[in-house]
Design a protein around this motif. Sequence first.
Motif, PDB file in Angstrom:
ATOM      1  N   GLN A  17       0.812  -1.224   0.000  1.00  0.00           N
ATOM      2  CA  GLN A  17       0.000   0.000   0.000  1.00  0.00           C
ATOM      3  C   GLN A  17       0.841   1.268   0.000  1.00  0.00           C
ATOM      4  O   GLN A  17       0.301   2.366   0.086  1.00  0.00           O
TER       5      GLN A  17
ATOM      6  N   LYS B   6       0.363   8.900  -1.385  1.00  0.00           N
ATOM      7  CA  LYS B   6      -0.578   9.769  -2.105  1.00  0.00           C
ATOM      8  C   LYS B   6      -1.605  10.365  -1.146  1.00  0.00           C
ATOM      9  O   LYS B   6      -1.949  11.544  -1.237  1.00  0.00           O
ATOM     10  N   THR B   7      -2.086   9.551  -0.218  1.00  0.00           N
ATOM     11  CA  THR B   7      -3.068  10.027   0.756  1.00  0.00           C
ATOM     12  C   THR B   7      -2.454  11.086   1.656  1.00  0.00           C
ATOM     13  O   THR B   7      -3.098  12.095   1.968  1.00  0.00           O
TER      14      THR B   7
ATOM     15  N   GLU C 179      -0.190   4.226  -2.234  1.00  0.00           N
ATOM     16  CA  GLU C 179      -1.475   4.785  -1.813  1.00  0.00           C
ATOM     17  C   GLU C 179      -1.330   5.583  -0.517  1.00  0.00           C
ATOM     18  O   GLU C 179      -1.932   6.651  -0.358  1.00  0.00           O
TER      19      GLU C 179
END
Length: 145
Positions: free
Chosen positions: A66, A72-73, A69
């Motif tokens: 992950q 990016k979050t 992700e």
Amino acid sequence: MTPQRITRFIAREWSEYSDRDRRVERALEGLTGAALKAGRLALSVRDDTLVAICAERGLATELRFQQRELLKTLAAAGFDGVTQMRIRLSQTPRAPEPVAPLERREIPDTARRILSETAARVTDPTLASALERLARAARHSARDD
């Protein structure tokens, strides 16, 4: 002139780090919420690196998958400078969040009677059945004691 206590400066620095770490955890809660709440994961940002301290190898592997992700979050949450991630293993990354004990509440006999009477007079069958269930549940919890 009295010198200032060093704890004044340490407390401020520590507070800034802990506030930032809480913001990081809130930002990533959607992706890692269960592990954070269970105390199996702790997240922190040091310079340009997201540091994840995991209690289990499986969780560490999941975080590696992950990674993009998560970064990016974080960028979307305002942590633009975080560009890499490090994962560490530790037996206890953090203490689990305390779970509040359930409080047993008792409904008095008069309130149960009023609930049953109201259920008999209500024309909406869904509401009437809910009131009856509440009156019965209160009766059962009073017997369990």
